[in-house]
Design an enzyme around this catalytic site. Sequence first.
Site, PDB file in Angstrom:
ATOM      1  N   SER A 142       0.876  -1.177   0.000  1.00 22.80           N
ATOM      2  CA  SER A 142       0.000   0.000   0.000  1.00 22.80           C
ATOM      3  C   SER A 142       0.909   1.220   0.000  1.00 22.80           C
ATOM      4  O   SER A 142       2.103   1.103   0.327  1.00 22.80           O
ATOM      5  CB  SER A 142      -0.818   0.001   1.298  1.00 22.80           C
ATOM      6  N   TYR A 155      -1.799  -1.188  10.511  1.00 26.97           N
ATOM      7  CA  TYR A 155      -1.782  -1.312   9.041  1.00 26.97           C
ATOM      8  C   TYR A 155      -0.473  -0.772   8.471  1.00 26.97           C
ATOM      9  O   TYR A 155       0.172  -1.412   7.635  1.00 26.97           O
ATOM     10  CB  TYR A 155      -2.988  -0.539   8.491  1.00 26.97           C
TER      11      TYR A 155
HETATM   12  P1  NAD Z   1     -11.369  -6.346   0.440  1.00 24.51           P
HETATM   13  O1  NAD Z   1     -11.950  -6.223   1.812  1.00 24.51           O
HETATM   14  O2  NAD Z   1     -12.254  -6.145  -0.748  1.00 24.51           O
HETATM   15  O3  NAD Z   1     -10.682  -7.765   0.235  1.00 24.51           O
HETATM   16  C1  NAD Z   1      -9.926  -8.370   1.229  1.00 24.51           C
HETATM   17  C2  NAD Z   1      -9.868  -9.862   0.949  1.00 24.51           C
HETATM   18  O4  NAD Z   1      -9.143 -10.478   2.003  1.00 24.51           O
HETATM   19  C3  NAD Z   1     -11.255 -10.516   0.921  1.00 24.51           C
HETATM   20  O5  NAD Z   1     -11.277 -11.558  -0.033  1.00 24.51           O
HETATM   21  C4  NAD Z   1     -11.374 -11.092   2.330  1.00 24.51           C
HETATM   22  O6  NAD Z   1     -12.290 -12.182   2.415  1.00 24.51           O
HETATM   23  C5  NAD Z   1      -9.936 -11.535   2.544  1.00 24.51           C
HETATM   24  N1  NAD Z   1      -9.611 -11.757   3.942  1.00 24.51           N
HETATM   25  C6  NAD Z   1      -9.785 -10.916   4.993  1.00 24.51           C
HETATM   26  N2  NAD Z   1      -9.399 -11.540   6.123  1.00 24.51           N
HETATM   27  C7  NAD Z   1      -8.944 -12.775   5.772  1.00 24.51           C
HETATM   28  C8  NAD Z   1      -8.404 -13.875   6.482  1.00 24.51           C
HETATM   29  N3  NAD Z   1      -8.259 -13.857   7.814  1.00 24.51           N
HETATM   30  N4  NAD Z   1      -8.055 -14.973   5.792  1.00 24.51           N
HETATM   31  C9  NAD Z   1      -8.236 -15.043   4.441  1.00 24.51           C
HETATM   32  N5  NAD Z   1      -8.741 -14.020   3.717  1.00 24.51           N
HETATM   33  C10 NAD Z   1      -9.085 -12.913   4.381  1.00 24.51           C
HETATM   34  O7  NAD Z   1     -10.127  -5.346   0.440  1.00 24.51           O
HETATM   35  P2  NAD Z   1      -9.185  -4.774  -0.714  1.00 24.51           P
HETATM   36  O8  NAD Z   1      -9.300  -3.313  -0.654  1.00 24.51           O
HETATM   37  O9  NAD Z   1      -9.410  -5.482  -1.994  1.00 24.51           O
HETATM   38  O10 NAD Z   1      -7.769  -5.141  -0.112  1.00 24.51           O
HETATM   39  C11 NAD Z   1      -6.896  -6.094  -0.681  1.00 24.51           C
HETATM   40  C12 NAD Z   1      -5.472  -5.754  -0.319  1.00 24.51           C
HETATM   41  O11 NAD Z   1      -5.120  -4.496  -0.909  1.00 24.51           O
HETATM   42  C13 NAD Z   1      -5.244  -5.599   1.184  1.00 24.51           C
HETATM   43  O12 NAD Z   1      -4.002  -6.165   1.539  1.00 24.51           O
HETATM   44  C14 NAD Z   1      -5.212  -4.090   1.369  1.00 24.51           C
HETATM   45  O13 NAD Z   1      -4.463  -3.707   2.477  1.00 24.51           O
HETATM   46  C15 NAD Z   1      -4.569  -3.658   0.068  1.00 24.51           C
HETATM   47  N6  NAD Z   1      -4.806  -2.259  -0.273  1.00 24.51           N
HETATM   48  C16 NAD Z   1      -6.065  -1.780  -0.460  1.00 24.51           C
HETATM   49  C17 NAD Z   1      -6.246  -0.445  -0.799  1.00 24.51           C
HETATM   50  C18 NAD Z   1      -7.595   0.147  -1.049  1.00 24.51           C
HETATM   51  O14 NAD Z   1      -7.686   1.368  -1.188  1.00 24.51           O
HETATM   52  N7  NAD Z   1      -8.656  -0.640  -1.132  1.00 24.51           N
HETATM   53  C19 NAD Z   1      -5.141   0.391  -0.935  1.00 24.51           C
HETATM   54  C20 NAD Z   1      -3.869  -0.117  -0.722  1.00 24.51           C
HETATM   55  C21 NAD Z   1      -3.714  -1.455  -0.402  1.00 24.51           C
END
Ligand code: NAD
Length: 260
Positions: A142, A155
């Site tokens: 991120s 985080y």
């Molecule tokens: P999201 O909530 O849509 O997806 C998260 C996924 O992780 C889901 O499939 C969920 O079921 C799974 N998950 C959560 N806890 C879990 C566990 N204990 N075991 C197995 N699976 C688990 O979120 P997202 O925004 O798509 O995030 C995905 C990644 O991208 C994360 O690592 C997040 O930190 C990173 N990220 C997101 C953003 C953003 O703006 N959305 C920005 C930077 C980084």
Amino acid sequence: MTHGFLSGKTALVTGSTSGIGLGIAKTLAQAGARIVINGFGEVDQARSQIEALGVASLYHAADMRRPAEIEDMVKMAASQWGPIDILVNNAGIQHVAPVDQFPVDKWDDVIAINLSSAFHTTRLVLPGMRQHNWGRILNIASVHGLVASADKSAYVAAKHGLVGLTKVTALETATTGITCNAICPGWVLTPLVQKQVDAKAQSAGVTVEQATRMLLSEKEPSMQFTTPEELGQLAVFMCSEAGNNIRGVAWNMDGGWTAQ
Ligand code: NAD
């Protein structure tokens, strides 16, 4: 990059039932990779979206806080399809609170899912990648792996740690056909961020639309969300031959967030 250039390769994408993970899984599937799906979202929907792209999928419900379940997932994939070729460490959660009020169990969960799980998957897939002298490890970090924001101690610590793990893994594999890199998105409108937008709308007493603009204007100069598809295209590029010597980078796709 030729269409289907990843056919015959197996990709494990953790947390791929929604958001960024599903977007990356679909883009890898479009390039021909078969996909091991993981996560707690709509599994049937994720599998049918992937299989509609003409590739096979497997699902494992490993809770990424639990090393034994992670090991079982990697073993299951290997027993069905052989070693993992592409590992995308994507599963992640967020919790927002000042550091002196941060719930201890939330700290432990964020570190376990966003950081330690990537250590476990990496240590478990590397021997198979070494056998083939080819592999791609993509850690979805991120902008918070590069800079901080208030109220996100766990985080930010986890994502900075993930960028560190990326560099060490890249060094340890530097003379092989295995590469390890981090991708650092700014805001992406997924369920994880929608929760933060909704909380902002409620606390500021504004509409969700106004809260969305406030969220973007605080950090992201482009005033645009990055999309899961754009992140997927970057992942596919890193899996291509052009990515052979990209090693240990933290590649931000953040609308200018970290340029400030
Ligand atoms: P999201 O909530 O849509 O997806 C998260 C996924 O992780 C889901 O499939 C969920 O079921 C799974 N998950 C959560 N806890 C879990 C566990 N204990 N075991 C197995 N699976 C688990 O979120 P997202 O925004 O798509 O995030 C995905 C990644 O991208 C994360 O690592 C997040 O930190 C990173 N990220 C997101 C953003 C953003 O703006 N959305 C920005 C930077 C980084």
